[in-house]
Design a protein around this motif. Sequence first.
Motif, mmCIF file in Angstrom:
data_model
loop_
_atom_site.group_PDB
_atom_site.id
_atom_site.type_symbol
_atom_site.label_atom_id
_atom_site.label_comp_id
_atom_site.label_asym_id
_atom_site.label_seq_id
_atom_site.Cartn_x
_atom_site.Cartn_y
_atom_site.Cartn_z
ATOM 1 N N UNK A 257 0.840 -1.207 0.000
ATOM 2 C CA UNK A 257 0.000 0.000 0.000
ATOM 3 C C UNK A 257 0.866 1.244 0.000
ATOM 4 N N UNK A 258 0.517 2.213 -0.857
ATOM 5 C CA UNK A 258 1.260 3.452 -0.918
ATOM 6 C C UNK A 258 1.007 4.287 0.328
ATOM 7 N N UNK A 259 1.906 5.249 0.552
ATOM 8 C CA UNK A 259 1.756 6.127 1.714
ATOM 9 C C UNK A 259 0.444 6.897 1.647
ATOM 10 N N UNK A 260 0.029 7.317 0.479
ATOM 11 C CA UNK A 260 -1.232 8.053 0.359
ATOM 12 C C UNK A 260 -2.405 7.183 0.784
ATOM 13 N N UNK A 266 -5.618 5.710 7.753
ATOM 14 C CA UNK A 266 -5.414 6.189 9.119
ATOM 15 C C UNK A 266 -6.384 7.313 9.460
ATOM 16 N N UNK A 267 -6.599 8.232 8.512
ATOM 17 C CA UNK A 267 -7.431 9.402 8.777
ATOM 18 C C UNK A 267 -8.928 9.077 8.801
ATOM 19 N N UNK A 268 -9.350 8.098 8.011
ATOM 20 C CA UNK A 268 -10.785 7.836 7.878
ATOM 21 C C UNK A 268 -11.219 6.505 8.479
ATOM 22 N N UNK A 269 -10.262 5.639 8.768
ATOM 23 C CA UNK A 269 -10.619 4.313 9.269
ATOM 24 C C UNK A 269 -11.108 3.380 8.189
ATOM 25 N N UNK A 270 -10.886 3.736 6.919
ATOM 26 C CA UNK A 270 -11.350 2.916 5.798
ATOM 27 C C UNK A 270 -10.464 1.690 5.632
ATOM 28 N N UNK A 271 -11.014 0.673 4.996
ATOM 29 C CA UNK A 271 -10.229 -0.513 4.678
ATOM 30 C C UNK A 271 -9.280 -0.199 3.534
ATOM 31 N N UNK A 272 -8.314 -1.106 3.285
ATOM 32 C CA UNK A 272 -7.352 -0.858 2.219
ATOM 33 C C UNK A 272 -8.032 -0.813 0.853
ATOM 34 N N UNK A 273 -8.999 -1.715 0.614
ATOM 35 C CA UNK A 273 -9.704 -1.708 -0.669
ATOM 36 C C UNK A 273 -10.472 -0.408 -0.881
ATOM 37 N N UNK A 274 -11.137 0.074 0.178
ATOM 38 C CA UNK A 274 -11.869 1.331 0.069
ATOM 39 C C UNK A 274 -10.912 2.498 -0.146
ATOM 40 N N UNK A 275 -9.769 2.460 0.530
ATOM 41 C CA UNK A 275 -8.783 3.526 0.378
ATOM 42 C C UNK A 275 -8.203 3.530 -1.031
ATOM 43 N N UNK A 276 -7.906 2.345 -1.562
ATOM 44 C CA UNK A 276 -7.389 2.253 -2.927
ATOM 45 C C UNK A 276 -8.399 2.811 -3.923
ATOM 46 N N UNK A 277 -9.660 2.489 -3.722
ATOM 47 C CA UNK A 277 -10.706 2.984 -4.614
ATOM 48 C C UNK A 277 -10.814 4.502 -4.557
ATOM 49 N N UNK A 278 -10.729 5.077 -3.364
ATOM 50 C CA UNK A 278 -10.838 6.516 -3.214
ATOM 51 C C UNK A 278 -9.641 7.235 -3.820
ATOM 52 N N UNK A 279 -8.437 6.749 -3.540
ATOM 53 C CA UNK A 279 -7.241 7.367 -4.110
ATOM 54 C C UNK A 279 -7.254 7.245 -5.635
ATOM 55 N N UNK A 280 -7.700 6.083 -6.121
ATOM 56 C CA UNK A 280 -7.822 5.915 -7.567
ATOM 57 C C UNK A 280 -8.802 6.907 -8.173
ATOM 58 N N UNK A 281 -9.905 7.164 -7.455
ATOM 59 C CA UNK A 281 -10.888 8.154 -7.920
ATOM 60 C C UNK A 281 -10.263 9.550 -7.965
ATOM 61 N N UNK A 282 -9.479 9.891 -6.966
ATOM 62 C CA UNK A 282 -8.819 11.208 -6.943
ATOM 63 C C UNK A 282 -7.856 11.349 -8.118
#
Length: 351
Positions: A257-260, A266-282
């Motif tokens: 997992x990337x630092x982003x 860490x900031x939102x409590x999201x799972x890694x899959x959810x975080x990957x999806x959000x960063x990908x959306x950004x």
Amino acid sequence: MALNLNILSIPSYSSKAGFIHHRSLPQRPLTHQSMISSNIKCLQTTHSIDDPTIIRRSANYQRSIWDFDFIQSLKSDYKWETYKSKTNKLEEEVRHRFNDDGTMRQLLGLLELIDDIERLGLGYLFEEEIKKTLDTIMCMEDIKESLHATALRFRLLRQHGHEVNQDTFNHLKDEMGNYMASYFADVNGILSFYEACHLAAEGENILEEAKQFTRTVLKGMKDNIDSNLEKQVNHALELPLHKRITKLEAELERGDALKSIQSYMYETGASEDMAREQVGHMIDETWKKMNTDVIKNEFLLSQPFIKTAINLARMSLCIYQYGDGHGVFDDENKNRAESLLFEPIPLLMDA
């Protein structure tokens, strides 16, 4: 009660004949407050002198492998006159295809030629021919002989700054607004359509919807196609062509997992899959903004400048998509850099 301290003189440099003389200072009473102030200054000075040197934290970067000896050891077998002549001959053959009237009548073949050239990273050799050809195609009617032809025309024109309406793909839907099933079996067409959707600008909902649709279709069919086409599909799903460095073809795997992503978790409590999806959306939204700027070009920037800016974004993805490709330089990153910068495209010599 004030204490009197006689400060007799301090040395001073005189510009006359280079002599040093002492300059007298007036006597000044030393009060209790000034003594405290002097003591504080002395303590500060003594503290800074006596303290050991503060060592900055190390980032633990590995030593660069690109040292002088390694660079000097790089050699090319294609520098001899025989290969130079072959290269010049091949360039002329390609230019002849651009100028051939028969080729101009086969627009799909011409678009595929441009696509092949740019995928190999050789577009700079034929900039004038490519620009002239695409300017001509832009003025012609859309190619609707196949989904592949329509999508390839759209992608290449947009890549070169032409304004092509997203309504180009409306004929793919039925009266109910659904994509017609007859296109589902055309793997090459769906793949080209998927690649074209990544040149969407801000607010182009048709292309955004099509990107999600084609991605789902490709995931469902990739296990039922031949190995070469399956490799292309997997590569496109991992990193679309528009975001990829030309000439670089890596066997790509999902890494740590990337630092982003870690920061978002860490900031939102999201799972890694959810975080990957959000960063990908950004990342996708940022690409849309860049695509919009390329199409509008409100500041009348030159094409070389625009290409450089886009390539910086592509290089960022290339380096950091699967971890710290800059600070941690493993064999995979080394092979990708060598493939991009040092390894030539093989030439097939005549027997």
